[in-house]
Write a protein that holds these residues in place. Structure first.
Motif, PDB file in Angstrom:
ATOM      1  N   ASP A 165       0.783  -1.500   0.344  1.00 54.32           N
ATOM      2  CA  ASP A 165       0.028  -0.069   0.185  1.00 54.32           C
ATOM      3  C   ASP A 165       0.833   1.229  -0.291  1.00 54.32           C
ATOM      4  O   ASP A 165       0.184   2.026  -0.541  1.00 54.32           O
ATOM      5  CB  ASP A 165      -0.737  -0.316   0.908  1.00 54.32           C
ATOM      6  N   VAL A 166       2.041   1.547   0.663  1.00 54.84           N
ATOM      7  CA  VAL A 166       2.841   2.162   0.497  1.00 54.84           C
ATOM      8  C   VAL A 166       3.468   2.561  -0.672  1.00 54.84           C
ATOM      9  O   VAL A 166       2.909   4.009  -1.772  1.00 54.84           O
ATOM     10  CB  VAL A 166       4.485   2.538   1.207  1.00 54.84           C
ATOM     11  N   ALA A 167       3.545   1.603  -1.701  1.00 53.09           N
ATOM     12  CA  ALA A 167       3.848   1.945  -3.248  1.00 53.09           C
ATOM     13  C   ALA A 167       2.590   2.476  -4.107  1.00 53.09           C
ATOM     14  O   ALA A 167       2.677   3.131  -4.927  1.00 53.09           O
ATOM     15  CB  ALA A 167       4.231   0.667  -3.985  1.00 53.09           C
ATOM     16  N   PHE A 168       1.542   2.227  -3.427  1.00 49.06           N
ATOM     17  CA  PHE A 168       0.338   2.474  -3.956  1.00 49.06           C
ATOM     18  C   PHE A 168      -0.184   4.268  -3.687  1.00 49.06           C
ATOM     19  O   PHE A 168      -0.068   4.934  -4.707  1.00 49.06           O
ATOM     20  CB  PHE A 168      -1.070   2.044  -3.766  1.00 49.06           C
ATOM     21  N   VAL A 169       0.551   4.809  -2.398  1.00 51.69           N
ATOM     22  CA  VAL A 169       0.447   6.471  -2.394  1.00 51.69           C
ATOM     23  C   VAL A 169       1.770   6.801  -2.095  1.00 51.69           C
ATOM     24  O   VAL A 169       1.402   7.900  -2.990  1.00 51.69           O
ATOM     25  CB  VAL A 169       0.120   5.871  -0.281  1.00 51.69           C
ATOM     26  N   GLU A 170       2.567   6.435  -2.839  1.00 47.96           N
ATOM     27  CA  GLU A 170       3.399   7.025  -3.307  1.00 47.96           C
ATOM     28  C   GLU A 170       3.154   7.344  -4.588  1.00 47.96           C
ATOM     29  O   GLU A 170       3.352   8.267  -5.428  1.00 47.96           O
ATOM     30  CB  GLU A 170       4.890   6.670  -3.292  1.00 47.96           C
ATOM     31  N   ALA A 171       2.210   5.931  -5.621  1.00 47.51           N
ATOM     32  CA  ALA A 171       2.002   6.335  -7.097  1.00 47.51           C
ATOM     33  C   ALA A 171       1.170   7.416  -7.492  1.00 47.51           C
ATOM     34  O   ALA A 171       1.000   7.910  -8.113  1.00 47.51           O
ATOM     35  CB  ALA A 171       1.836   4.983  -7.412  1.00 47.51           C
ATOM     36  N   LEU A 172      -0.139   7.354  -6.050  1.00 49.58           N
ATOM     37  CA  LEU A 172      -0.857   8.331  -5.613  1.00 49.58           C
ATOM     38  C   LEU A 172      -0.451   9.762  -6.250  1.00 49.58           C
ATOM     39  O   LEU A 172      -1.264  11.117  -6.574  1.00 49.58           O
ATOM     40  CB  LEU A 172      -1.510   7.556  -4.748  1.00 49.58           C
ATOM     41  N   ILE A 173       0.495  10.226  -5.042  1.00 50.16           N
ATOM     42  CA  ILE A 173       0.858  11.373  -5.235  1.00 50.16           C
ATOM     43  C   ILE A 173       1.349  12.122  -6.114  1.00 50.16           C
ATOM     44  O   ILE A 173       1.852  12.490  -6.736  1.00 50.16           O
ATOM     45  CB  ILE A 173       1.865  11.289  -3.803  1.00 50.16           C
ATOM     46  N   ASP A 174       2.286  10.812  -6.880  1.00 55.65           N
ATOM     47  CA  ASP A 174       2.878  11.474  -8.206  1.00 55.65           C
ATOM     48  C   ASP A 174       1.647  11.747  -9.054  1.00 55.65           C
ATOM     49  O   ASP A 174       1.634  12.748 -10.286  1.00 55.65           O
ATOM     50  CB  ASP A 174       4.169  10.195  -8.531  1.00 55.65           C
ATOM     51  N   GLU A 175       0.832  10.564  -9.276  1.00 56.58           N
ATOM     52  CA  GLU A 175      -0.452  11.127 -10.089  1.00 56.58           C
ATOM     53  C   GLU A 175      -0.568  12.394 -10.178  1.00 56.58           C
ATOM     54  O   GLU A 175      -1.204  13.029 -10.857  1.00 56.58           O
ATOM     55  CB  GLU A 175      -1.385   9.920 -10.236  1.00 56.58           C
ATOM     56  N   LEU A 176      -1.558  13.029  -8.907  1.00 59.06           N
ATOM     57  CA  LEU A 176      -2.368  14.005  -8.163  1.00 59.06           C
ATOM     58  C   LEU A 176      -1.582  15.261  -8.539  1.00 59.06           C
ATOM     59  O   LEU A 176      -1.407  16.127  -9.013  1.00 59.06           O
ATOM     60  CB  LEU A 176      -2.608  13.867  -6.903  1.00 59.06           C
ATOM     61  N   GLU A 177      -0.036  15.053  -8.093  1.00 59.52           N
ATOM     62  CA  GLU A 177       1.143  16.073  -8.690  1.00 59.52           C
ATOM     63  C   GLU A 177       1.000  16.868  -9.896  1.00 59.52           C
ATOM     64  O   GLU A 177       1.381  17.672 -10.723  1.00 59.52           O
ATOM     65  CB  GLU A 177       2.028  16.171  -7.727  1.00 59.52           C
TER      66      GLU A 177
END
Length: 340
Positions: A165-177
């Motif tokens: 889930d950490v990888a998911f959140v990091e990818a999510l922040i990347d996409e949002l930014e």
């Protein structure tokens, strides 16, 4: 990291003067612009798994970088439940110009109860991480929960997801930014229960991406911990003194589990931030609430803020009547936290 900051600095020169002190994300130029004031469903694929989240831009969304808040649901919860019950950030987000994202965890159907709703949880690090020495995290007569299939076999005290889930959140922040105009210096995380426990792990593993975090109704399972990365975000722990699901004093929970006392977890974070010893009572800044007791550490490295608040409540989002004062409490803490 230096090249990313340089690119953001160049982007900042093209934005409105009111956003000069912000750290604009790449999405501030040519990014997406969902309808303001409403929630949209989005998804992204991480490690071969389709992940989803609910995105809400404030009604006041404009062309300047906006702070981002990630809110994580609890065990068996959902992004929708967070948005409508354990969080309800909409009114505050509109007032403050805050982007709110409610991520969804993975889920599975219990093979012993196939007609029951799917079980959701976050990998807070207690199910597949190396446990420290000392007493185990549950009693002999613990209520056992279904083992997530990706975990293979679960120990007696284990019940949460084993997905990354950490990888998911990091990818999510990347996409949002990349797609929204976000102030990358003001990215926050909060969560309830298992979502709050997961926020602890994010503070350890993604401290370079988060400005401040606020776990609610969720500390850490006894014997489990994490070593923060080089950068430590500010952290405010919040818990109800009548909480029997995750007791703030470290006593046995109603279902037979043990969690670290809230003041001990705060002390661990304060030690990592090299704060002055001994928390002092501090004003909550949230008005007169039901026996709200807040304490904070001083002189922490990097001026980060470390504190904890308990209130006269059970396992619930902090509220008094129809007013969820937990939102105001957390937001004021986030506003006072130093940016990255």
């Amino acid at each position: 990291m230096g090249m990313i900051r340089l690119r953001r600095a160049l982007l900042a020169s093209t934005l409105l003067a009111t956003a000069v002190e912000a750290l604009p994300s790449a999405g501030c130029i040519g990014g997406d612009a969902p309808n303001a004031g409403i929630t949209v469903e989005r998804s992204l694929r991480v490690n071969g798994i389709e992940r989803s989240y609910r995105l809400r831009l404030p009604a006041t969304a404009g062309a300047v970088p906006m702070p981002l808040l990630l809110h994580f649901h609890g065990y068996t919860g959902s992004a929708l439940l967070s948005e409508t019950t354990f969080g309800r950030w909409g009114p505050l987000a509109d007032r403050e110009g805050l982007i709110v994202v409610y991520p969804s965890s993975t889920s599975f159907v219990d093979p012993l109860a196939p007609s029951s709703p799917a079980i959701t949880s976050w990998n807070d690090g207690t199910c597949n991480a190396q446990r420290g020495v000392g007493p185990r995290a549950c009693s002999d007569d613990v209520d056992s929960y279904p083992c997530p299939p990706e975990c293979g076999e679960c120990g007696a005290c284990d019940w949460c997801s084993c997905h990354d889930d950490v990888a998911f959140v990091e990818a999510l922040i990347d996409e949002l930014e990349a797609t929204l105009c976000i102030d990358a210096d003001r990215v926050y995380a909060t969560g309830f229960s298992n979502g709050g426990m997961f926020v602890h792990r994010l503070a350890c593993d993604l401290g370079d991406r988060l400005t401040a975090v606020a776990p609610v109704g969720g500390t850490r399972a006894r014997g489990y911990g994490c070593t923060p990365d080089a950068r430590l975000p500010s952290i405010l722990l919040v818990g109800g003194r009548r909480d029997q699901s995750v007791p703030v004093d470290g006593s046995r929970s109603a279902d037979g589990y043990f969690y670290e006392p809230i003041q001990d977890v705060a002390r661990t974070w304060a030690g990592a931030a090299e704060c002055s010893p001994g928390p002092k009572q501090s004003p909550s800044g949230a008005g007169s609430e039901p026996e709200l007791d807040c304490r904070s550490y001083a002189n922490c490295d990097g001026d980060v803020a470390i504190g904890f608040c308990t209130w006269d409540g059970a396992h619930d989002w902090p509220e008094a009547g129809d007013r969820q004062f937990g939102n105001e409490l957390i937001w004021r803490f986030f506003l006072d936290a130093p940016t990255r």
